[in-house]
Motif scaffolding. Structure first.
Motif, PDB file in Angstrom:
ATOM      1  N   TYR A 207       0.853  -1.202   0.041  1.00 28.24           N
ATOM      2  CA  TYR A 207      -0.030   0.043  -0.182  1.00 28.24           C
ATOM      3  C   TYR A 207       0.921   1.299  -0.146  1.00 28.24           C
ATOM      4  O   TYR A 207       0.666   2.135  -0.673  1.00 28.24           O
ATOM      5  N   THR A 208       1.862   1.351   0.975  1.00 30.20           N
ATOM      6  CA  THR A 208       2.573   2.498   1.017  1.00 30.20           C
ATOM      7  C   THR A 208       3.408   2.905  -0.367  1.00 30.20           C
ATOM      8  O   THR A 208       3.649   3.774  -0.668  1.00 30.20           O
ATOM      9  N   ILE A 209       3.834   1.700  -1.076  1.00 30.21           N
ATOM     10  CA  ILE A 209       4.670   1.857  -2.102  1.00 30.21           C
ATOM     11  C   ILE A 209       3.841   2.466  -3.301  1.00 30.21           C
ATOM     12  O   ILE A 209       4.072   3.362  -4.027  1.00 30.21           O
ATOM     13  N   ALA A 210       2.643   1.645  -3.433  1.00 29.57           N
ATOM     14  CA  ALA A 210       1.755   2.233  -4.281  1.00 29.57           C
ATOM     15  C   ALA A 210       1.484   3.610  -4.243  1.00 29.57           C
ATOM     16  O   ALA A 210       1.084   4.689  -4.984  1.00 29.57           O
ATOM     17  N   TYR A 211       1.094   4.087  -2.781  1.00 25.60           N
ATOM     18  CA  TYR A 211       0.791   5.176  -2.339  1.00 25.60           C
ATOM     19  C   TYR A 211       1.881   6.474  -2.859  1.00 25.60           C
ATOM     20  O   TYR A 211       1.587   7.441  -3.463  1.00 25.60           O
ATOM     21  N   GLY A 212       3.037   5.894  -2.617  1.00 22.38           N
ATOM     22  CA  GLY A 212       3.977   6.861  -2.763  1.00 22.38           C
ATOM     23  C   GLY A 212       4.257   6.994  -4.264  1.00 22.38           C
ATOM     24  O   GLY A 212       4.483   7.994  -4.821  1.00 22.38           O
ATOM     25  N   PHE A 213       4.124   5.995  -5.059  1.00 20.48           N
ATOM     26  CA  PHE A 213       4.182   6.239  -6.418  1.00 20.48           C
ATOM     27  C   PHE A 213       3.047   6.988  -7.217  1.00 20.48           C
ATOM     28  O   PHE A 213       3.455   7.791  -8.112  1.00 20.48           O
ATOM     29  N   THR A 214       1.944   6.844  -6.476  1.00 18.52           N
ATOM     30  CA  THR A 214       0.881   7.754  -7.129  1.00 18.52           C
ATOM     31  C   THR A 214       0.847   9.128  -6.819  1.00 18.52           C
ATOM     32  O   THR A 214       0.743   9.838  -7.672  1.00 18.52           O
ATOM     33  N   LEU A 215       1.642   9.472  -5.478  1.00 18.13           N
ATOM     34  CA  LEU A 215       1.967  10.856  -5.115  1.00 18.13           C
ATOM     35  C   LEU A 215       2.724  11.451  -5.991  1.00 18.13           C
ATOM     36  O   LEU A 215       2.800  12.672  -5.860  1.00 18.13           O
ATOM     37  N   SER A 216       3.847  10.728  -6.653  1.00 18.95           N
ATOM     38  CA  SER A 216       4.693  11.115  -7.416  1.00 18.95           C
ATOM     39  C   SER A 216       4.379  12.263  -8.805  1.00 18.95           C
ATOM     40  O   SER A 216       5.003  12.736  -9.226  1.00 18.95           O
ATOM     41  N   PHE A 217       3.028  11.844  -8.977  1.00 20.55           N
ATOM     42  CA  PHE A 217       2.279  12.462 -10.027  1.00 20.55           C
ATOM     43  C   PHE A 217       1.528  13.362  -9.521  1.00 20.55           C
ATOM     44  O   PHE A 217       0.505  13.976 -10.566  1.00 20.55           O
ATOM     45  N   ALA A 218       1.590  13.960  -8.580  1.00 17.36           N
ATOM     46  CA  ALA A 218       0.330  15.036  -7.825  1.00 17.36           C
ATOM     47  C   ALA A 218       1.176  15.799  -7.160  1.00 17.36           C
ATOM     48  O   ALA A 218       2.388  15.710  -6.691  1.00 17.36           O
ATOM     49  N   ARG A 219       0.530  17.143  -6.690  1.00 21.81           N
ATOM     50  CA  ARG A 219       1.190  17.822  -5.799  1.00 21.81           C
ATOM     51  C   ARG A 219       0.021  17.920  -4.492  1.00 21.81           C
ATOM     52  O   ARG A 219      -1.143  18.064  -4.592  1.00 21.81           O
ATOM     53  N   TRP A 220       0.443  17.925  -3.298  1.00 23.44           N
ATOM     54  CA  TRP A 220       0.237  17.970  -1.996  1.00 23.44           C
ATOM     55  C   TRP A 220       0.805  18.200  -0.901  1.00 23.44           C
ATOM     56  O   TRP A 220       1.956  18.223  -0.892  1.00 23.44           O
ATOM     57  N   ASN A 221       0.384  19.109  -0.104  1.00 26.78           N
ATOM     58  CA  ASN A 221       1.036  19.629   1.033  1.00 26.78           C
ATOM     59  C   ASN A 221       0.980  18.712   2.364  1.00 26.78           C
ATOM     60  O   ASN A 221       1.259  19.305   3.516  1.00 26.78           O
ATOM     61  N   GLY A 222       0.185  17.656   2.310  1.00 29.95           N
ATOM     62  CA  GLY A 222       0.081  16.864   3.344  1.00 29.95           C
ATOM     63  C   GLY A 222      -1.269  16.893   4.386  1.00 29.95           C
ATOM     64  O   GLY A 222      -1.473  16.209   5.015  1.00 29.95           O
ATOM     65  N   PHE A 223      -1.917  18.180   3.975  1.00 29.95           N
ATOM     66  CA  PHE A 223      -3.179  18.524   4.815  1.00 29.95           C
ATOM     67  C   PHE A 223      -4.289  18.467   3.984  1.00 29.95           C
ATOM     68  O   PHE A 223      -5.419  18.208   4.589  1.00 29.95           O
ATOM     69  N   SER A 224      -4.218  19.216   2.901  1.00 34.49           N
ATOM     70  CA  SER A 224      -5.535  19.204   1.880  1.00 34.49           C
ATOM     71  C   SER A 224      -6.176  17.815   1.830  1.00 34.49           C
ATOM     72  O   SER A 224      -5.508  16.810   1.362  1.00 34.49           O
ATOM     73  N   PRO A 225      -7.589  17.804   1.632  1.00 38.65           N
ATOM     74  CA  PRO A 225      -7.884  16.476   1.253  1.00 38.65           C
ATOM     75  C   PRO A 225      -7.977  16.057   0.007  1.00 38.65           C
ATOM     76  O   PRO A 225      -8.231  14.897  -0.405  1.00 38.65           O
ATOM     77  N   ARG A 226      -7.546  16.844  -1.158  1.00 40.13           N
ATOM     78  CA  ARG A 226      -7.623  16.391  -2.359  1.00 40.13           C
ATOM     79  C   ARG A 226      -5.844  16.602  -2.750  1.00 40.13           C
ATOM     80  O   ARG A 226      -5.377  17.465  -2.511  1.00 40.13           O
TER      81      ARG A 226
END
Length: 322
Positions: free
Chosen positions: A50-69
């Motif tokens: 789960y964490t590997i897939a989550y991290g790989f998906t996150l690399s294609f997005a912008r996120w500050n760690g707090f916003s819901p989207r």
């Protein structure tokens, strides 16, 4: 009573007889087996897959760690890190150059120090176990304690400046400390990394030396080869596989490690000791230009890809050596 009738009676009486070991029993046995391994599999699925897939998906997005989207940006994070952004590109290039120097210096210096040390220890007959333990202390000592100790050694009033002054070599002293001078900070931390890497490399070489057939060394002596020629022309080629392992381990640590740079200098002075592992940490937790968690994830995956390529190259080299 015949043997056949005795077996039939034993199967009917015993719960583990033929009837008990039918399909139903085997299904129950498998179910119990799955029940015992299920917690480990669940933990691996949550903490690993789960964490590997989550991290790989996150690399294609912008996120500050707090916003819901998340804000999906595709390959933009990778492009920015590779030079497409004037904000993120230059620090990453500087960190990549520093990392390259570390990846070259640490394996070479580790091999240059650990192999002769292993040869000397292998020839020692007395106190060999004690000396092994002494040389292995840097590896088993807590890393944070080691880094703080080296910080003191490199300080303006530290041990190295004190020794240089006592020897009359005041021109080599660093008034701002070895970690405060951009020209000496990175080499100083490379020395720390080599110091902590030598114990394991030395033990690997020592194990390889003890596996060499003594008849080969005797044959070299009979042919007139001295200590230097024997170790250079006989022992060193036989330990090529061990050298490849030592180089690979130190390449991995040099590529992905950042603890010493974070604790000792935090990448400073300026960006003189900033490496890719530390830059990933900075983007994830210390950047003032939020959101950068996606950039940190992208840089982490780029480091993983480089490490994977190095591992594959090393594996192919080991196969050729065999």
């Amino acid at each position: 009573m015949t043997a056949a009738s005795s077996e039939a009676v034993a199967g009917a009486v015993s719960p583990l007889g033929r009837a008990g070991r039918g399909p139903h029993f085997r299904r129950r046995e498998k179910a119990w087996g799955y029940a015992f391994v299920a917690p480990a599999l669940l933990l691996f699925a949550v903490m690993g897959v789960y964490t590997i897939a989550y991290g790989f998906t996150l690399s294609f997005a912008r996120w500050n760690g707090f916003s819901p989207r998340w804000i999906w940006v595709g390959l933009e994070n990778y492009i920015d890190l590779l030079g497409g952004s004037p904000v993120y590109g230059p620090p990453v290039r500087a960190a990549a150059l520093n990392t390259l120097w570390v990846m070259i210096a640490v394996p070479l210096l580790t091999v240059a120090v650990s192999f002769p040390l292993a040869v000397i220890l292998n020839s020692v007959t007395r106190l060999r176990t004690v000396l092994r333990s002494v040389y292995f202390i840097p590896y088993v000592t807590n890393g944070i304690a080691i880094y703080f100790a080296w910080q003191y050694i490199y300080e303006p009033n530290g041990a190295i400046n004190g020794v240089l002054g006592a020897l009359g070599l005041g021109s080599l002293q660093q008034p701002q400390g070895f970690l405060g001078n951009p020209a000496t900070a990175l080499p100083a931390l490379i020395v720390v990394m080599v110091w902590t890497a030598v114990p394991v490399a030395m033990l690997l070489y020592l194990a390889g030396l003890q596996a060499i057939d003594p008849a080969l060394l005797e044959a070299a002596k009979i042919d007139g080869a001295g200590w230097w020629r024997t170790n250079r022309s006989v022992v060193w080629p036989l330990l090529t596989g061990t050298t490849a392992i030592v180089v690979l381990l130190n390449l991995r640590d040099a590529l992905q490690g950042f603890q010493v740079f974070l604790i000792a200098t935090n990448g400073g002075p300026g960006d003189a000791t900033n490496v890719l592992g530390l830059e990933t940490y900075r983007l994830a937790f210390l950047s003032e230009l939020a959101p950068t968690l996606g950039l940190a994830s992208a840089l982490g995956w780029m480091l993983f890809l480089v490490a994977l390529v190095i591992a594959l190259v090393n594996q192919r080299m080991l196969r050729r050596l065999r």
